[in-house]
Design an enzyme around this catalytic site. Sequence first.
Site, short mmCIF file in Angstrom:
data_model
loop_
_atom_site.label_atom_id
_atom_site.label_comp_id
_atom_site.label_asym_id
_atom_site.label_seq_id
_atom_site.Cartn_x
_atom_site.Cartn_y
_atom_site.Cartn_z
N ARG A 171 2.04 -0.41 0.24
CA ARG A 171 0.92 0.47 0.54
C ARG A 171 -0.38 -0.20 0.08
O ARG A 171 -0.44 -0.78 -1.03
CB ARG A 171 1.11 1.84 -0.08
CG ARG A 171 0.93 1.90 -1.58
CD ARG A 171 1.35 3.25 -2.12
NE ARG A 171 0.74 3.51 -3.42
CZ ARG A 171 1.25 4.36 -4.31
NH1 ARG A 171 2.37 5.03 -4.04
NH2 ARG A 171 0.63 4.57 -5.46
N GLN A 188 9.18 -6.63 -7.34
CA GLN A 188 9.34 -6.82 -5.90
C GLN A 188 8.90 -8.23 -5.52
O GLN A 188 8.18 -8.91 -6.25
CB GLN A 188 8.55 -5.75 -5.14
CG GLN A 188 9.12 -4.36 -5.33
CD GLN A 188 8.37 -3.30 -4.55
OE1 GLN A 188 7.16 -3.37 -4.39
NE2 GLN A 188 9.09 -2.29 -4.05
N HIS A 189 9.33 -8.67 -4.34
CA HIS A 189 9.11 -10.06 -3.95
C HIS A 189 7.64 -10.42 -3.92
O HIS A 189 7.23 -11.47 -4.40
CB HIS A 189 9.78 -10.33 -2.61
CG HIS A 189 11.27 -10.24 -2.67
ND1 HIS A 189 12.07 -10.24 -1.54
CD2 HIS A 189 12.13 -10.14 -3.72
CE1 HIS A 189 13.34 -10.14 -1.90
NE2 HIS A 189 13.39 -10.07 -3.21
N GLU A 279 4.03 10.07 -1.41
CA GLU A 279 5.12 9.13 -1.14
C GLU A 279 6.34 9.79 -0.50
O GLU A 279 6.37 10.98 -0.25
CB GLU A 279 5.54 8.42 -2.44
CG GLU A 279 4.77 7.13 -2.71
CD GLU A 279 5.16 5.99 -1.76
OE1 GLU A 279 6.03 6.21 -0.89
OE2 GLU A 279 4.60 4.89 -1.90
#
Length: 487
Positions: A171, A188-189, A279
Amino acid sequence: MKYYRDLRSFIAALDDLGDIMHVRREVDCDYEPAAITRRSCEIQSPAPLFEQVQGVAPGFRLFGAPASLSSLPAMPYARVAMSLGLPPASSGPEIIEALSAARSQPGIPPVRVESAAAPCQQNILRGEEASLDRFPIPFAHDKDGGRYANTWGTLIVKTPDGKWVNWSIARVMKVDGKRMTALIVPSQHIGQIWGEWVKKGEPMPYALVQGPAPAISCVSGIPIPAHADEADYTGTLAGEPVEVVKAVSLDLDVPATAEIVIEGHVSITRDCMEGPYGEYGGYLGEGSSAQPTFHVETITYRDDPIWPMSITGRPTDESHTLWAMGLAADALTYLREAKLPVKTAWIPEDSAVHWLLVVMPENWREQLPETSSETLAQRIGEVLFKTSSMVFIPTVYVVDEDFDPTNLREVAWVLATRVHPTGRRAVFEDQRVIRLPQCYEEREYVDGKGPKVVFDTLQSIRHRHASFAEGYPEAVRQRVLANWPDN
């Protein structure tokens, strides 16, 4: 199989199926397109295409609910299936099998085309002209911290040494015409890659791609192993290489048929407040956090561009279809690699990505001799909760295959009648907890640790159902069906 090479051909195919709602009146970008999209998700109507947006140049369009449940009762997952090049009538488990199978196949690398052959570079804005204010960026929810410039687009980044290119969805909130900020989670990547640039002390180049081929959007939103290239994986799903073009101002390749590409650099500090945002758990966001700034330097776009958007909230939207299927495919892949004879894995849309069902075949005991159902539940938890994607899943149910896991009515019946009130569960304490799942207490979010559980609902004896299918002789059922009234 039919691979849609751009968003426009995909929308046209949905239109042919009757799954596009053309909104031809002018809409106010402050909430109205988002509210229409949100309602379309909740009542499962056709996907809205907004053809006149107030305050932007004629021809600019918005497209909502690109991978939500379709309006076609016989093919609820048509948008996801068609995005991935599968038949529109594909079932949820069939989509998951395709996603899992592609993980074990060789990737098909993208092919670079010249700028003249890349629709995404038909128009080029540089310097002060490259402003987000030119585009119909909507407010998604009335409690959000700002307009969200990315909810369904692909962020492209790569490590400083160029060995790992990552395409992902995060986001991204608009700050002003020249700045954005994004939720960058270190684990996260994209967070890992940003961390490498921070260590080097240099801003990270990025490209934010709106409206690439639908398969690219889908692959960007599901987990695949670190250091694997989403472009190669997309090529495997499509059966052909993705066409890319060199970005105008950066050493990054971007999808050639994308609608809009925003190019720039990311700050090396968390110097901008992001959020709140409503979310996938179904609640309006609260609070904000310091995140990096995405500086806008160049924008390219197609003639009459389309900006897609996913308006997350209560089920069902893209996070409860595509993302849930991606998580389930990830779980299925790891469980099978651990030599567990799992038939399928499924995350019910209505659980808001909080439940995972692990479906075991009827003969699993023959395949795992001397293994009790309690031991199996423990083993499943040990495999799953080591994976990064299962940080989003607090509850796992191990179930028999004698029902349809995609039918919420049947899921409710099975869980109500087979979950023991006091036992037959494997509890895993002190597992990693993030704020996105909604079921934890504040102290657990602060500590970053909390419990996860695997419920063992497997039957020791297969009980026949008191149903039309199992409660009557075959001859009686055939006679009933043959004489069933047509109206």
